[in-house]
Scaffold this active site. Structure first.
Site, short mmCIF file in Angstrom:
data_model
loop_
_atom_site.label_atom_id
_atom_site.label_comp_id
_atom_site.label_asym_id
_atom_site.label_seq_id
_atom_site.Cartn_x
_atom_site.Cartn_y
_atom_site.Cartn_z
N GLU A 107 33.30 -33.99 -4.33
CA GLU A 107 32.80 -35.37 -4.23
C GLU A 107 33.79 -36.28 -3.49
O GLU A 107 33.38 -37.23 -2.81
CB GLU A 107 32.49 -35.90 -5.64
CG GLU A 107 31.30 -35.21 -6.30
CD GLU A 107 31.15 -35.59 -7.75
OE1 GLU A 107 30.12 -36.23 -8.08
OE2 GLU A 107 32.05 -35.29 -8.55
N GLU A 155 29.85 -28.79 -12.41
CA GLU A 155 29.75 -29.64 -13.61
C GLU A 155 28.65 -29.13 -14.56
O GLU A 155 28.79 -29.23 -15.78
CB GLU A 155 29.42 -31.08 -13.21
CG GLU A 155 30.56 -31.82 -12.53
CD GLU A 155 30.59 -31.63 -11.03
OE1 GLU A 155 31.28 -32.40 -10.35
OE2 GLU A 155 29.95 -30.69 -10.52
N1 T1G Z 1 40.73 -29.78 -15.32
C1 T1G Z 1 41.81 -29.43 -16.08
N2 T1G Z 1 42.42 -28.20 -16.03
C2 T1G Z 1 41.91 -27.33 -15.16
C3 T1G Z 1 40.79 -27.62 -14.33
C4 T1G Z 1 40.20 -28.92 -14.44
N3 T1G Z 1 39.15 -29.30 -13.69
N4 T1G Z 1 40.52 -26.52 -13.59
C5 T1G Z 1 41.44 -25.60 -13.93
N5 T1G Z 1 42.27 -26.06 -14.86
C6 T1G Z 1 43.42 -25.37 -15.46
C7 T1G Z 1 43.00 -24.14 -16.28
O1 T1G Z 1 42.67 -24.49 -17.58
C8 T1G Z 1 44.26 -23.28 -16.21
O2 T1G Z 1 45.16 -23.80 -17.14
C9 T1G Z 1 44.79 -23.58 -14.81
O3 T1G Z 1 44.19 -24.83 -14.42
C10 T1G Z 1 44.40 -22.52 -13.80
O4 T1G Z 1 43.00 -22.33 -13.86
C11 T1G Z 1 33.34 -36.42 -11.97
C12 T1G Z 1 32.84 -34.54 -13.98
C13 T1G Z 1 39.67 -24.01 -9.99
C14 T1G Z 1 38.33 -22.00 -9.67
O5 T1G Z 1 34.64 -27.23 -13.36
O6 T1G Z 1 36.66 -23.23 -12.02
O7 T1G Z 1 34.76 -32.84 -11.60
O8 T1G Z 1 45.24 -21.89 -18.68
O9 T1G Z 1 43.11 -20.02 -14.79
O10 T1G Z 1 41.16 -18.42 -12.03
O11 T1G Z 1 31.82 -34.93 -11.05
O12 T1G Z 1 40.00 -23.10 -12.75
O13 T1G Z 1 46.98 -22.17 -16.93
O14 T1G Z 1 46.85 -23.77 -18.88
O15 T1G Z 1 40.92 -21.01 -14.05
O16 T1G Z 1 42.50 -19.45 -10.13
C15 T1G Z 1 34.59 -29.72 -12.27
C16 T1G Z 1 37.05 -25.75 -13.15
C17 T1G Z 1 35.25 -30.58 -13.30
C18 T1G Z 1 36.41 -26.42 -12.01
C19 T1G Z 1 40.72 -21.83 -10.42
N6 T1G Z 1 35.50 -28.65 -11.89
N7 T1G Z 1 38.09 -24.83 -12.73
O17 T1G Z 1 40.49 -20.62 -11.05
O18 T1G Z 1 42.69 -20.40 -12.36
S1 T1G Z 1 34.14 -31.84 -13.84
C20 T1G Z 1 35.44 -27.48 -12.49
C21 T1G Z 1 37.79 -23.62 -12.23
C22 T1G Z 1 34.08 -32.95 -12.55
C23 T1G Z 1 33.09 -34.99 -11.59
C24 T1G Z 1 33.10 -34.04 -12.71
C25 T1G Z 1 38.95 -22.71 -11.96
C26 T1G Z 1 39.40 -22.69 -10.50
P1 T1G Z 1 46.09 -22.84 -17.96
P2 T1G Z 1 42.36 -20.86 -13.84
P3 T1G Z 1 41.73 -19.62 -11.37
#
Ligand code: T1G
Length: 698
Positions: free
Chosen positions: A111, A131
């Protein structure tokens, strides 16, 4: 750094001639936490205030562009500025802004790109709006800006699937303006200069009109709700996109309200618990530390489990030696592996080349001696202790020093198996779930003498196989099957006392399970439970009410479920139908036991079934078989078809509260005080007002 203070270094600005580079550096995934939001606004205001730069490029340091909002902030009081407001500041910038995306630009990250005036991506990267997978919807302009740039169909596809889209595909759809190669900072500089030079056109998304299709939106909403009857957010997501024909500020208001409506739902909390739980299960000391290198795996047994385990290992790039006692069994195992891999190719999970390479790494063998040089052995033979002890005794003599010896037993005592060797420190349980090349759960069972690096090797293997590895201690059935054995009794009692198998299945499917317990039993094979009941007949607690009469009678007729075409259901038509003869068996057993059937509401059924599951799950945490409540939750999400939006049995328990659960158990105990007993941990939690979430933190 004090709370609320802005750490200067997460957003930095460089002025290079007449362009400016704004860099976000907030490891591990540049999530847009409070500091990032404040930093972006300050950078934009400073650059526009100075008015020197003719173009701005936003890029991210580290392995990925912003991967979204900081999910850890959800459910907590929000700190301004909100992300949509940050993006409005960027969009309103008088100086054109180009986003340079790499890695996985997801959610708020994508976004951010959409609010800029041009979008460039590094080849091989992905963009996505996941999301929906955490019970939300794009809440920072995605539902308004993406339809304007790439059309409503593409916006619906991305925001309802949550899939990661290759940037090349997104460019074709119009969501990305240019795909290039290079390092993010260097590309950012080039692209900012290209904007100044007029080589990279810019445009404000808020001034683009989306081609509107009300019928398509109505169909999409109906389909989203039919596909996810228990979820609120997919329908809300369509409602938000449907506002993209309004002026952007008004459309953003509709999006915001839809987003906030989803934020308040228990589904959002359950799905975010699942997101972090999936990562937390391997975030434990036992999973870290040195592990042994595994390149070649020996799999003993070419049956359903053995061939599934072999398939999972081959698909992950490992070499496999498959051992069977007879040629016929070996051939069957090899052919099953071939079929499994073919299935993966058909589902687009693997290329034909990769499949051939995988089969090239498979060595069938008829002798255990073939395992002399392997790094890890996974035994998947018949569930008989003496058979397993005999095999491990032989492996002890055959396998090289340092080889890890694992059993795929689903309930037998790992310590007793390990005692059949002179190297119990090298023995652990690796409990896969059928089909082992599909199901993501792997229970990693720690024996009393299992060495730390052997345990770490189990977790390393789980990561390699893309499984969710969960630590379990030794007991009958480890975490999952032990709890299943307990609530399985409850679903038996429900039918004995008046419900029908079909009603129990329907009630739990409405609750969110992919399949009700009676359909699951028919799928797994009723003979397995029959064998277990017969094996345990001798040491069954006489005080425990027997729930096996009905399934015993069904099995005595040779009806083992799907594999025999009949069980609780008949499987000769396209969809399974209730087996009328089972109803007769149920009536007969009730009459013999002098039971007068009573009416159960669907909610009654769910309450009893879930309370039974929570009771044994609490005991598994209480006695340390599971490390934390979230470990139990992940076992059920990834191994037992528990509805992900409910977060798992103990996350669900917190939505009821320990006091309510204790009250239920005491109510149910009036009929059966032996089965319904309140575990001490629940009584303590009810008294102290604590939750399983609290235990996860401790
Ligand atoms: N927020 C906080 N922590 C996050 C995070 C996030 N969005 N994404 C990853 N982490 C942490 C995760 O918990 C882990 O921590 C470390 O980063 C590595 O992640 C307004 C409402 C990016 C593809 O849903 O899909 O935006 O365990 O082990 O396999 O519209 O993480 O090491 O302490 O998964 O290489 C939308 C979620 C949010 C993406 C990387 N975004 N993340 O995968 O590593 S809502 C998501 C992922 C939003 C807006 C809205 C994956 C990754 P720790 P990992 P990975």
């Amino acid at each position: 750094m004090a709370d609320g203070a802005v750490s200067e270094n997460v957003v930095t600005t460089e002025i290079l001639g007449d362009v400016a580079l704004v860099c976000i550096d907030n490891p591990p995934v540049n999530a847009s936490g409070h500091a990032v939001r404040v930093g972006l606004v300050e950078a934009m205001e400073a650059l526009n205030g100075a008015g020197e730069a003719k173009a701005i490029a936003i890029w991210c340091a580290g392995r990925t562009f912003m991967a979204g909002a900081d999910i850890r902030e959800f459910g907590k009081p929000s700190k301004p500025p909100a992300l949509p407001d940050v993006f409005n500041v960027i969009e309103q910038s008088a100086i054109p802004v180009v986003a340079v995306m790499h890695g996985t630009a997801l959610g708020g990250g994508f976004e951010l790109g959409l609010c800029c005036h041009a979008r460039v991506a590094i080849a091989g990267s992905k963009v996505g709006l996941p999301e929906v997978l955490i019970g939300l919807l794009p809440g920072a302009g995605g539902t308004q800006r993406l339809p304007r740039l790439a059309g409503i169909p593409f916006a619906l596809d991305m925001s309802l699937s949550g899939r990661q889209v290759p940037v090349e595909e997104a460019a074709e759809a119009g969501a990305i303006d240019r795909v290039v190669t290079g390092e993010p900072r260097a590309v950012a500089l080039d692209m900012a200069k290209a904007v100044v030079a007029g080589d990279l056109p810019t445009r404000r998304t808020d001034q683009i009109e989306a081609a509107y299709d009300a019928d398509l939106l109505a169909e999409a909403k109906a389909a989203a709700q039919a596909k996810n009857p228990n979820l609120v957010n997919p329908g809300k997501c369509v409602d938000a996109i449907a506002a993209c024909n309004l002026p952007l500020p008004e459309g953003l208001k509709v999006e915001r309200q839809c987003f906030l409506d989803c934020m308040e739902t228990p589904q959002r909390a359950g799905l975010i618990h699942a997101f972090f739980g999936e990562r937390a299960v391997s975030n434990i000391p036992e999973a870290k530390g040195p592990s042994r290198d595994v390149q070649t795996v020996g799999v003993i047994g070419g049956g359903t489990m053995g061939s599934g385990i072999a398939t999972a290992c081959l698909s992950a790039g490992l070499n496999v030696v498959l051992v069977e006692v007879a040629q016929e069994g070996l051939d069957r195992g090899v052919s099953t592996i071939g079929k499994n891999l073919d299935g993966a190719v058909k589902r687009g999970k693997m290329s034909a080349e990769k499949k051939d390479a995988a089969l090239g790494r498979l060595t069938p063998a008829l002798e255990l001696d073939a395992l002399a040089a392997v790094d890890l052995v996974i035994e998947a033979v018949f569930e008989k202790m003496e058979v397993k002890r005999e095999i491990f005794g032989k492996l002890d003599a055959i396998c090289k020093p340092g080889a890890v010896l694992a059993s795929n037993t689903s309930y037998l005592d790992i310590n007793e198996i390990a005692a059949a060797t002179s190297r119990p420190a090298d023995v652990l349980g690796l409990h896969f779930f059928s089909p082992a090349h599909v199901m993501r759960l792997l229970e990693i069972v720690q024996g009393a003498e299992t060495a730390p690096e052997v345990l770490a090797t189990g977790f390393a293997l789980a990561k390699k196989l893309k499984k969710v590895g969960v630590l379990a201690q030794v007991c009958d059935g480890f975490i999952g099957n032990r709890i299943l054995a307990h609530y399985g009794l409850c679903s038996g009692y429900l039918v004995l006392d008046g419900a029908s198998p079909q009603q129990v299945d329907r009630a739990l499917e409405d609750f969110g399970f992919a399949m009700g317990p009676y359909k699951v039993s028919d799928l797994a094979g009723l003979d397995i439970g029959w064998e277990t009941r017969k094996r345990k007949a001798g040491d069954r607690d006489p005080a425990e009410r027997y729930a096996g009469d009905i399934p015993d009678r069904i099995c005595e007729r040779g009806w083992f479920g799907r594999k025999t075409g009949r069980g609780y259901y008949l499987y000769d038509a396209s969809a399974p139908v209730p087996n009328p003869e089972v109803a007769e068996i149920i009536d007969a057993v009730r009459a013999e036991k002098g039971l007068t059937p009573r009416a159960f509401s669907d909610q009654d059924i769910v309450d009893r079934y879930m309370t039974a599951m929570i009771v044994e799950a609490a005991r598994v945490v209480e006695d340390g078989t599971a490390k934390r409540p979230l470990d139990v939750d992940m076992v059920f999400l990834f191994g037992y078809g528990f509805p992900r939006f409910r977060g798992g049995p103990l996350h669900y328990a917190d939505t009821l509260g320990a006091a309510e659960i204790v009250a239920r158990i005491e109510r149910y105990a009036e009929d059966d005080p032996h089965y319904w007993q309140v575990p001490a941990i629940l009584r303590r939690m009810a008294a102290e007002g604590t939750s399983f979430a609290d235990l996860n933190k401790s």
